[in-house]
Design a protein around this motif. Structure first.
Motif, PDB file in Angstrom:
ATOM      1  N   ASN A 208       0.698  14.566  -3.075  1.00 39.63           N
ATOM      2  CA  ASN A 208       0.184  15.687  -3.859  1.00 39.63           C
ATOM      3  C   ASN A 208       1.260  16.762  -4.058  1.00 39.63           C
ATOM      4  N   ASN A 209       1.373  17.234  -5.285  1.00 38.75           N
ATOM      5  CA  ASN A 209       2.276  18.342  -5.626  1.00 38.75           C
ATOM      6  C   ASN A 209       3.724  18.074  -5.197  1.00 38.75           C
ATOM      7  N   LYS A 231       5.520  21.192  -3.014  1.00 38.09           N
ATOM      8  CA  LYS A 231       5.464  22.633  -3.237  1.00 38.09           C
ATOM      9  C   LYS A 231       4.742  23.307  -2.075  1.00 38.09           C
ATOM     10  N   GLY A 232       5.346  24.355  -1.544  1.00 43.95           N
ATOM     11  CA  GLY A 232       4.734  25.102  -0.461  1.00 43.95           C
ATOM     12  C   GLY A 232       4.973  24.511   0.919  1.00 43.95           C
ATOM     13  N   SER A 250       0.896   1.087   2.401  1.00 44.97           N
ATOM     14  CA  SER A 250      -0.101   2.109   2.710  1.00 44.97           C
ATOM     15  C   SER A 250       0.321   3.439   2.082  1.00 44.97           C
ATOM     16  N   LYS A 251      -0.553   4.407   2.120  1.00 38.78           N
ATOM     17  CA  LYS A 251      -0.207   5.736   1.643  1.00 38.78           C
ATOM     18  C   LYS A 251       0.741   6.412   2.641  1.00 38.78           C
ATOM     19  N   PRO A 252       1.605   7.291   2.186  1.00 36.13           N
ATOM     20  CA  PRO A 252       2.559   7.952   3.092  1.00 36.13           C
ATOM     21  C   PRO A 252       1.884   8.906   4.068  1.00 36.13           C
TER      22      PRO A 252
END
Length: 358
Positions: A208-209, A231-232, A250-252
């Motif tokens: 995400n982002n 970001k952030g 798999s997802k990170p």
């Protein structure tokens, strides 16, 4: 009778002189505490004493009956030493333990082009290197490869393979994971002599982002380490897994590490014992970080900045080859123009070079 005394006298003088020399010669078997080949001094210690002695030009130094130079002597070596007690001069040194070569930083000038070389990736035997080249006339980086006959030979016959920014290669040389267009892609080839196929995107390698980059495959090809930019949050080391080489990733997930600067460009050693990365710091530049102390969950609880002889080694994309005791990375040479060049720290052993590393 008088003639008899005259003939005996020289013999007696020689006898007492020889006895005096033999009495002054002593031996010690222990470890070299310190040695300075320039000042020609050596300190040797055993269980009971420490001797500070001088090395003369006539000091005989051998290891397994082969002659050595004083510059080959190193602290920590086991030695059998014969010395003159009265003069404090070493007569003979027999080195009993193997000679450890000191770390040496070498620029791979044979791969230098008019441009920038980066992202070295080396096969498990250390004989094949992959790397990226960005030439001034090109907008795209390309992955190149070259081979060498042994660890002391130059890499030869460079060959261009495929466009990519960052990348990683499987131990069998048949799979490559690349960073392109702010995403991770994968490609394969049938044999190491074939060309790689057009890459396809890894659909699960999203965050995400932000995006994932700096991929690194584990030795078995079932774990993928990479860095993320969000970001952030800033840069983080992420990890992905798959059950087989044909399974989906798999997802990170963030990898548990001791943070030192903004960590990027991860590399897991082939035995899984160490994780290397770059810790970017505005005031100190790009330090090479070594993580150790792996826990049951796969994280690392210890971190050390790589220092060699009191000098902090700076660079990106550190890649350790245990078979040849070499650490490859991309860095700026002292007499360069600021462009990244491929370098290798030879005679490198994490367990012996990094103080306190466990």
């Amino acid at each position: 009778m008088f003639r008899f005394y005259l003939s005996v006298l020289p013999v007696l003088i020689m006898f007492f002189a020889a006895s005096s020399i033999q009495a002054a010669e002593k031996s010690i078997e222990g470890k070299i505490k310190s040695v300075d080949a320039t000042k020609r001094t050596i300190s040797v210690t055993d269980k009971d004493q420490t001797l500070d002695l001088e090395l003369s030009k006539n000091t005989k130094i051998t290891a397994k009956n082969k002659p050595l130079d004083a510059r080959s002597l190193q602290a920590g070596q086991d030695v059998k030493l014969k010395y003159h007690d009265a003069l404090g001069i070493v007569l003979e040194i027999d080195v009993l333990s193997p000679i450890q070569k000191k770390p040496e930083l070498v620029v791979l000038t044979e791969l230098d082009v008019n441009g920038e070389e980066s992202n070295p990736w080396v096969s498990s035997d250390g004989m094949t290197i992959y790397y990226t080249v960005k030439e001034p006339s090109q907008q795209t980086r390309w992955v190149w490869t070259a081979k060498r006959k042994d660890a002391e030979s130059l890499f030869e016959d460079p060959k261009r393979l495929i466009p990519a920014m960052d990348f990683t290669v499987s131990d069998d040389g048949l799979e490559m994971i690349l960073f392109l267009n702010k995403g991770l892609y994968q490609t394969t080839r049938d044999t190491v002599d074939d060309s790689f196929k057009r890459p396809t995107r890894i659909t699960t390698a999203v965050i995400n982002n932000g995006f994932l980059a700096g991929p690194c495959l584990s030795s078995d090809g079932l774990t993928l380490f990479c860095d993320s930019m969000q970001k952030g949050i800033g840069p983080q080391i992420q990890v992905m897994t798959r059950k087989t080489k044909s399974s989906n990733w798999s997802k990170p997930e963030p990898l548990k590490l001791t943070p030192i600067g903004k960590m990027k460009y991860p590399y897991i050693s082939r035995d899984g014992k160490y994780l290397f990365c770059t810790g970017k710091d505005i005031s100190q530049g790009s330090n090479i970080i070594i993580h150790s102390g792996r826990d049951a969950e796969g994280g690392f609880h210890s971190a050390s900045v790589l220092n060699i002889d009191g000098i902090t080694l700076r660079g990106i994309f550190p890649r350790y080859v245990e078979a040849t005791k070499e650490l490859f990375f991309a860095g700026e040479s002292e007499n360069g123009n600021g462009e990244l060049k491929l370098m290798v720290l030879k005679n490198f052993n994490p367990e012996k070079v990094i103080p306190g590393l466990k």
